[in-house]
Design a protein around this motif. Structure first.
Motif, PDB file in Angstrom:
ATOM      1  N   THR A  37      92.354 130.221  -0.711  1.00 33.79           N
ATOM      2  CA  THR A  37      91.231 129.503  -0.090  1.00 33.79           C
ATOM      3  C   THR A  37      90.012 129.455  -1.022  1.00 33.79           C
ATOM      4  OG1 THR A  37      90.418 131.487   1.037  1.00 33.79           O
ATOM      5  CG2 THR A  37      91.989 130.100   2.238  1.00 33.79           C
ATOM      6  N   GLY A  38      89.925 130.416  -1.950  1.00 28.06           N
ATOM      7  CA  GLY A  38      88.836 130.370  -2.940  1.00 28.06           C
ATOM      8  C   GLY A  38      88.939 129.100  -3.770  1.00 28.06           C
ATOM      9  N   ALA A  39      90.175 128.678  -4.076  1.00 31.02           N
ATOM     10  CA  ALA A  39      90.370 127.448  -4.857  1.00 31.02           C
ATOM     11  C   ALA A  39      89.814 126.242  -4.089  1.00 31.02           C
ATOM     12  CB  ALA A  39      91.852 127.248  -5.162  1.00 31.02           C
ATOM     13  N   MET A  40      89.881 126.294  -2.753  1.00 32.82           N
ATOM     14  CA  MET A  40      89.357 125.171  -1.960  1.00 32.82           C
ATOM     15  C   MET A  40      87.828 125.118  -2.052  1.00 32.82           C
ATOM     16  SD  MET A  40      91.924 125.628   1.282  1.00 32.82           S
ATOM     17  CE  MET A  40      91.585 124.081   2.112  1.00 32.82           C
ATOM     18  N   TYR A  41      87.172 126.297  -1.976  1.00 32.42           N
ATOM     19  CA  TYR A  41      85.705 126.311  -2.113  1.00 32.42           C
ATOM     20  C   TYR A  41      85.303 125.915  -3.536  1.00 32.42           C
ATOM     21  CZ  TYR A  41      85.449 128.202   2.545  1.00 32.42           C
ATOM     22  OH  TYR A  41      85.565 128.339   3.911  1.00 32.42           O
ATOM     23  N   ARG A  42      86.121 126.311  -4.508  1.00 31.82           N
ATOM     24  CA  ARG A  42      85.832 125.921  -5.892  1.00 31.82           C
ATOM     25  C   ARG A  42      85.988 124.405  -6.066  1.00 31.82           C
ATOM     26  NH1 ARG A  42      85.859 130.049  -9.857  1.00 31.82           N
ATOM     27  NH2 ARG A  42      85.928 132.115  -8.898  1.00 31.82           N
ATOM     28  N   ILE A  92      88.238 124.437 -12.054  1.00 30.72           N
ATOM     29  CA  ILE A  92      87.647 125.275 -11.001  1.00 30.72           C
ATOM     30  C   ILE A  92      87.442 126.724 -11.450  1.00 30.72           C
ATOM     31  CG2 ILE A  92      88.433 123.907  -9.030  1.00 30.72           C
ATOM     32  CD1 ILE A  92      90.649 126.068  -8.621  1.00 30.72           C
ATOM     33  N   ARG A  93      88.114 127.145 -12.533  1.00 26.76           N
ATOM     34  CA  ARG A  93      87.967 128.535 -13.013  1.00 26.76           C
ATOM     35  C   ARG A  93      86.831 128.677 -14.026  1.00 26.76           C
ATOM     36  NH1 ARG A  93      90.540 130.517  -8.861  1.00 26.76           N
ATOM     37  NH2 ARG A  93      92.405 129.290  -8.491  1.00 26.76           N
ATOM     38  N   GLY A  94      86.182 127.591 -14.399  1.00 34.63           N
ATOM     39  CA  GLY A  94      85.136 127.638 -15.425  1.00 34.63           C
ATOM     40  C   GLY A  94      83.833 128.248 -14.914  1.00 34.63           C
ATOM     41  N   VAL A 104      77.668 126.967  -2.467  1.00 32.31           N
ATOM     42  CA  VAL A 104      78.392 125.895  -1.747  1.00 32.31           C
ATOM     43  C   VAL A 104      79.160 126.480  -0.565  1.00 32.31           C
ATOM     44  CG1 VAL A 104      80.256 124.186  -1.971  1.00 32.31           C
ATOM     45  CG2 VAL A 104      78.521 124.402  -3.784  1.00 32.31           C
ATOM     46  N   SER A 105      79.789 127.649  -0.785  1.00 34.67           N
ATOM     47  CA  SER A 105      80.634 128.222   0.273  1.00 34.67           C
ATOM     48  C   SER A 105      79.810 128.839   1.408  1.00 34.67           C
ATOM     49  CB  SER A 105      81.593 129.263  -0.311  1.00 34.67           C
ATOM     50  OG  SER A 105      80.877 130.359  -0.823  1.00 34.67           O
ATOM     51  N   ALA A 106      78.501 128.966   1.214  1.00 36.72           N
ATOM     52  CA  ALA A 106      77.647 129.514   2.282  1.00 36.72           C
ATOM     53  C   ALA A 106      77.204 128.435   3.274  1.00 36.72           C
ATOM     54  CB  ALA A 106      76.414 130.185   1.669  1.00 36.72           C
ATOM     55  N   VAL A 110      80.508 123.039   5.306  1.00 36.54           N
ATOM     56  CA  VAL A 110      81.603 123.136   4.326  1.00 36.54           C
ATOM     57  C   VAL A 110      82.669 124.091   4.859  1.00 36.54           C
ATOM     58  CG1 VAL A 110      82.196 123.966   2.001  1.00 36.54           C
ATOM     59  CG2 VAL A 110      80.082 122.654   2.365  1.00 36.54           C
ATOM     60  N   ARG A 111      82.224 125.215   5.401  1.00 37.91           N
ATOM     61  CA  ARG A 111      83.178 126.202   5.917  1.00 37.91           C
ATOM     62  C   ARG A 111      83.984 125.613   7.074  1.00 37.91           C
ATOM     63  NH1 ARG A 111      82.548 130.585   3.131  1.00 37.91           N
ATOM     64  NH2 ARG A 111      84.329 131.439   4.225  1.00 37.91           N
ATOM     65  N   ARG A 112      83.314 124.926   7.997  1.00 33.55           N
ATOM     66  CA  ARG A 112      84.040 124.363   9.149  1.00 33.55           C
ATOM     67  C   ARG A 112      85.131 123.414   8.671  1.00 33.55           C
ATOM     68  NH1 ARG A 112      79.003 124.183  11.542  1.00 33.55           N
ATOM     69  NH2 ARG A 112      78.650 122.003  10.975  1.00 33.55           N
ATOM     70  N   GLU A 131      94.775 134.190   0.931  1.00 40.59           N
ATOM     71  CA  GLU A 131      93.743 135.075   0.381  1.00 40.59           C
ATOM     72  C   GLU A 131      92.372 134.426   0.389  1.00 40.59           C
ATOM     73  OE1 GLU A 131      92.268 135.000  -3.015  1.00 40.59           O
ATOM     74  OE2 GLU A 131      93.747 133.918  -4.215  1.00 40.59           O
ATOM     75  N   GLY A 132      91.326 135.264   0.572  1.00 38.56           N
ATOM     76  CA  GLY A 132      89.967 134.744   0.595  1.00 38.56           C
ATOM     77  C   GLY A 132      88.954 135.823   0.920  1.00 38.56           C
ATOM     78  N   ARG A 133      87.974 135.462   1.747  1.00 42.38           N
ATOM     79  CA  ARG A 133      86.913 136.404   2.100  1.00 42.38           C
ATOM     80  C   ARG A 133      86.831 136.623   3.614  1.00 42.38           C
ATOM     81  NH1 ARG A 133      87.032 135.564  -2.610  1.00 42.38           N
ATOM     82  NH2 ARG A 133      85.522 136.027  -4.240  1.00 42.38           N
TER      83      ARG A 133
HETATM   84  N1  LIG Z   1      87.825 132.337   2.276  1.00 40.20           N
HETATM   85  C1  LIG Z   1      86.913 132.236   1.281  1.00 40.20           C
HETATM   86  C2  LIG Z   1      87.301 132.158  -0.051  1.00 40.20           C
HETATM   87  C3  LIG Z   1      86.345 132.045  -1.022  1.00 40.20           C
HETATM   88  N2  LIG Z   1      85.051 131.987  -0.668  1.00 40.20           N
HETATM   89  C4  LIG Z   1      83.989 131.784  -1.643  1.00 40.20           C
HETATM   90  C5  LIG Z   1      83.357 133.034  -2.148  1.00 40.20           C
HETATM   91  C6  LIG Z   1      83.750 133.148  -3.580  1.00 40.20           C
HETATM   92  O1  LIG Z   1      82.664 133.576  -4.381  1.00 40.20           O
HETATM   93  C7  LIG Z   1      84.189 131.746  -3.947  1.00 40.20           C
HETATM   94  C8  LIG Z   1      85.345 131.653  -4.920  1.00 40.20           C
HETATM   95  O2  LIG Z   1      86.426 132.460  -4.466  1.00 40.20           O
HETATM   96  P1  LIG Z   1      87.466 133.111  -5.513  1.00 40.20           P
HETATM   97  O3  LIG Z   1      88.202 131.988  -6.155  1.00 40.20           O
HETATM   98  O4  LIG Z   1      86.648 133.859  -6.506  1.00 40.20           O
HETATM   99  O5  LIG Z   1      88.340 133.974  -4.664  1.00 40.20           O
HETATM  100  O6  LIG Z   1      84.524 131.087  -2.749  1.00 40.20           O
HETATM  101  C9  LIG Z   1      84.698 132.083   0.642  1.00 40.20           C
HETATM  102  O7  LIG Z   1      83.483 132.051   0.980  1.00 40.20           O
HETATM  103  N3  LIG Z   1      85.621 132.202   1.601  1.00 40.20           N
END
Ligand SMILES: Nc1ccn([C@H]2C[C@H](O)[C@@H](COP(=O)(O)O)O2)c(=O)n1
Ligand code: ATP
Length: 229
Positions: A37-42, A92-94, A104-106, A110-112, A131-133
């Protein structure tokens, strides 16, 4: 392939704890799908940067992301990430994206939007490691197994440095500062902050190698299925 595990495993935790590498390897061992899911926010962040919007301007970010077509794959052995049909898996990894992604992810809109997409992708799989937060706390509160991965900040900075081929102590220290900044941002935002779910198993990877963590996840997955009523 018929999965030898059915259900959902959530893997949350701070940056650099090994979520992506562990989740991908555990999914492969279990014959499960894998969702980063981090890749989606990226990917959403790429859309924001390409539109020339300020990542700190929540209204502008919400407008850009609402119009962007974000696609991610769920196969554990290939990475597919596209924005409006363009492959952004490397971009997205840069550093530019990494700097802006927490802001952006805050943004709640965007989250919804991305959480809806994540739930739809999960619903299409018999077995999946996500995987994510906020996966165990918000996205999949009824998951079969929830894991929260931690590691000491020094270990995380060293791992990231090794991943990027960095050995200069000043650059390693800068990486540690960036990890702390992102942890702080991700865990203090109002919407879906990073924190362990009340029913998550905490796995500390500081003293384990990657395979040791994968073994633990697979063992927990097999006992979670065995323990079902
Ligand atoms: N479920 C998630 C996944 C990721 N994020 C945000 C917070 C991280 O800083 C950013 C990038 O994630 P990463 O690729 O480093 O795992 O995306 C989030 O808020 N919720
Ligand atoms: N237990 C471990 N021991 C040593 N290195 C590890 C371990 N787990 C993962 N790594 C390595 O640490 C680096 C960071 O791992 P990974 O990208 O999976 O973390 P992450 O939690 O997904 O990070 P982020 O949230 O920033 O995307 C990778 O090079 C990975 O191979």
């Amino acid at each position: 392939m018929t999965p030898d595990f059915r259900g959902q495993i959530t893997l949350d935790g701070p940056s650099g704890t090994g979520k992506s590498s562990v989740a991908r390897a555990a999914a492969t061992r279990l014959g499960a799908a894998y969702l980063d899911t981090g890749a989606m926010y990226r990917a959403a962040t790429v859309a924001v940067l390409d539109a020339g919007a300020d990542p700190e301007d929540a209204a502008a970010v919400a407008t850009v992301v609402a119009a962007a077509r974000i696609e991610v794959g769920t196969a554990a052995d290939t990475e597919v990430v596209r924005v409006d049909g363009v492959d952004v898996a490397v971009r997205i990894r840069g550093a530019e994206v990494t700097r802006a992604v927490s802001a952006v992810s805050a943004v709640p809109a965007v989250r919804r939007r991305l959480v809806d997409q994540q739930r739809a992708l999960v619903a299409a799989a018999d077995a999946v490691v996500v995987e994510g937060r906020d996966i165990g706390t918000v996205v999949l509160p009824d998951a079969t197994l929830k894991i929260y991965l931690t590691a000491a900040p020094e270990a995380r900075a060293q791992r990231r440095a090794a991943q990027l081929g960095i050995s200069d102590p000043a650059e390693v220290a800068a990486l540690a500062v960036d990890l702390r900044r992102r942890d702080q941002y991700d865990s203090s935002r109002a919407d879906s902050p990073l924190r362990p779910a009340a029913d998550a198993v905490i796995v500390d990877s500081t003293e384990l190698d990657r395979e040791g963590v994968v073994d633990r996840v697979v063992e927990l997955a097999r006992s979670a299925v065995g323990a079902r009523p």
